[in-house]
Design an enzyme around this catalytic site. Structure first.
Site, PDB file in Angstrom:
ATOM      1  N   GLU A 176      -6.632  -7.448  -2.101  1.00  0.00           N
ATOM      2  CA  GLU A 176      -7.146  -7.323  -0.730  1.00  0.00           C
ATOM      3  C   GLU A 176      -8.562  -6.803  -0.822  1.00  0.00           C
ATOM      4  O   GLU A 176      -8.831  -5.833  -1.536  1.00  0.00           O
ATOM      5  CB  GLU A 176      -6.335  -6.324   0.106  1.00  0.00           C
ATOM      6  CG  GLU A 176      -5.086  -6.826   0.764  1.00  0.00           C
ATOM      7  CD  GLU A 176      -4.594  -5.869   1.847  1.00  0.00           C
ATOM      8  OE1 GLU A 176      -5.436  -5.270   2.564  1.00  0.00           O
ATOM      9  OE2 GLU A 176      -3.375  -5.697   1.984  1.00  0.00           O
TER      10      GLU A 176
ATOM     11  N   GLU B  94       0.790  -1.235   0.000  1.00  0.00           N
ATOM     12  CA  GLU B  94       0.000   0.000   0.000  1.00  0.00           C
ATOM     13  C   GLU B  94       0.827   1.293   0.000  1.00  0.00           C
ATOM     14  O   GLU B  94       0.606   2.203   0.807  1.00  0.00           O
ATOM     15  CB  GLU B  94      -0.989  -0.005   1.164  1.00  0.00           C
ATOM     16  CG  GLU B  94      -1.937  -1.180   1.121  1.00  0.00           C
ATOM     17  CD  GLU B  94      -3.037  -1.145   2.157  1.00  0.00           C
ATOM     18  OE1 GLU B  94      -4.100  -1.733   1.909  1.00  0.00           O
ATOM     19  OE2 GLU B  94      -2.833  -0.518   3.225  1.00  0.00           O
TER      20      GLU B  94
END
Length: 443
Positions: free
Chosen positions: A355, A238
């Site tokens: 995710e 991320e």
């Protein structure tokens, strides 16, 4: 996953998770049989790739997953998968690793994403990189074992090389080492973002990447770069750069590091590991805006990047009816998925929904398990129908060393256990059915 600064961060919860299990021993417990709740976990992978696949020379003859023509490919045909995340494989006992990977294989999942970093000494976790350019060989036992175990079960792994967030050290640890600056990962990121531009931070990251990718696994005898069990490396978990809304800083770093990592592991796939934020200066809607300083289209288009990654957390991003009347978390997530899959086709790159998760929270559109299952089915159906290369729910967990189940730290836990008392039983079976459908779609 993480969220805007104004909401509760799941990463803080996972930091607590690391602390809570810090005393777990490195070697496996014999208190419970590791495959107690798994079905068919006898060393045969759910995709028919049983055993370690090595010949007498120690080489691994299984094919590598490749990317070509906008799709992932394996052994001459398209490769699509249903998978999951289990971040703790790099830290826990052999028993805990066996438990969750056996469960994944029993579910028919084929790809697991797990961390390949633990930076900085003096924390609750055992550091793989206690100091810059110094690596703790003994601490690699868990990750080495996880790679071996996954290979025996026919599973593939995706391994990010650093965390955007301070859990397990992350980018902030590099900034602290070299610049002594305070952590503002959850703020404006001015200090944090020096990770991308400081020469020493960049040098240390490159050294870490080289060490992990080229090191020899004590259990398989293979260098990580030569092991097809490692399907892909990711530059970071991320990544974002809030101090440069243009996206240029993160893009420049990703261009340099993607080329470097690809040179170290040319037979393995490479992804950035970002969430899919579009970086549009004229958009007010957070995930489509430039708030995080990254541009998914440009990152995914980089020459060394093999596939695009997408995360889906509408509740944490404010995409709910309570926060934005007329918006529904399930419907918004479906659109986010299909938007990226359409854009991936335009780019000519495969896309993985790597995710996704929802918490049971009536105030944020998910009243109960049935509502969450319905949302997950809508999302996985969209991934299947719209051509996703794969998808990986957050997160699969199993038993810890005393035989109890891993705690539900963030409200996203899924367990493969047929006890009717398991609150995620229906969810696990939904994901198992979806994994079978993804595999069938490649034939």
């Amino acid at each position: 996953m993480n969220d805007q600064p104004r909401t509760t961060s799941r990463r803080h919860l996972l930091g607590a998770a690391a602390l809570g299990l810090a005393a777990t021993p490195l070697l496996g417990s014999t208190a419970f049989a590791a495959g107690q709740d798994a079905q068919g976990s006898n060393g045969q992978g759910s995709n028919g790739q049983g055993g370690d696949g090595q010949d007498g020379s120690g080489r691994d003859r299984r094919p590598f997953v490749t990317a070509r023509g906008g799709e992932l490919r394996l052994d001459g045909r398209a490769f699509r998968f249903g998978g999951t995340n289990c971040y703790y494989l790099h830290q826990q006992s052999h028993y805990m690793i066996d438990a969750v990977l056996n469960d994944a294989a029993a579910m028919g999942l084929t790809v697991i994403r797990a961390w390949a970093f633990a930076d900085g000494s003096g924390h609750s976790y055992r550091a793989l990189q206690p100091e810059p350019f110094r690596y703790d060989e003994a601490a690699f036992d868990s990750l080495d074992y996880a790679v071996q175990k996954a290979g025996q079960l026919g599973l593939r792994l995706v391994l990010p090389l650093v965390n955007n967030w301070p859990d397990y050290g992350g980018m902030q640890q590099y900034v602290s080492w070299f610049l002594g600056l305070a952590d503002d990962s959850y703020g404006d990121g001015v200090n944090h973002d020096k990770f991308y531009t400081d020469a020493n931070c960049r040098k240390a990251y490159r050294s870490w990447a080289k060490h992990v990718i080229q090191r020899r696994n004590r259990y398989t005898g293979l260098r990580y770069a030569d092991d097809p069990t490692v399907m892909a490396w990711e530059l970071a978990n991320e990544p974002r750069c809030r101090s440069d809304k243009s996206g240029a800083t993160l893009l420049g770093w990703a261009r340099e590091m993607s080329a470097y990592v690809k040179s170290l592991a040319p037979r393995q796939l490479l992804a950035v590991g970002d969430e899919g934020f579009y970086g549009r200066a004229n958009e007010a809607d957070y995930p489509y805006s430039n708030y995080e300083g990254n541009d998914w289209l440009k990152l995914t288009a980089l020459p060394a990047v093999d596939y695009g990654t997408v995360h889906v957390y509408p509740q944490n991003w404010g995409e709910t009816s309570s926060n934005k009347p007329g918006t529904d978390a399930t419907g918004w997530g479906t659109r986010w998925i299909t938007d990226h899959l359409a854009d991936g086709r335009t780019l000519g790159k495969p896309v993985v929904i790597e995710e996704f998760g929802l918490q049971i929270d009536a105030g944020r559109d998910i009243a109960d398990t049935a509502a969450r299952d319905a949302a997950y089915k809508a999302w996985t159906d969209a991934a299947l129908a719209s051509g996703a290369a794969g998808d990986q729910f957050w997160l699969l967990t199993s038993r810890v060393d005393d035989g109890s189940f891993y705690p539900d730290y963030d409200g996203h836990r899924v367990m493969w256990n047929n006890d009717p008392a398991n609150p995620t039983r229906t969810t696990a079976h939904l994901f198992a059915a979806h994994a079978a459908a993804m595999t069938a779609a490649t034939h």
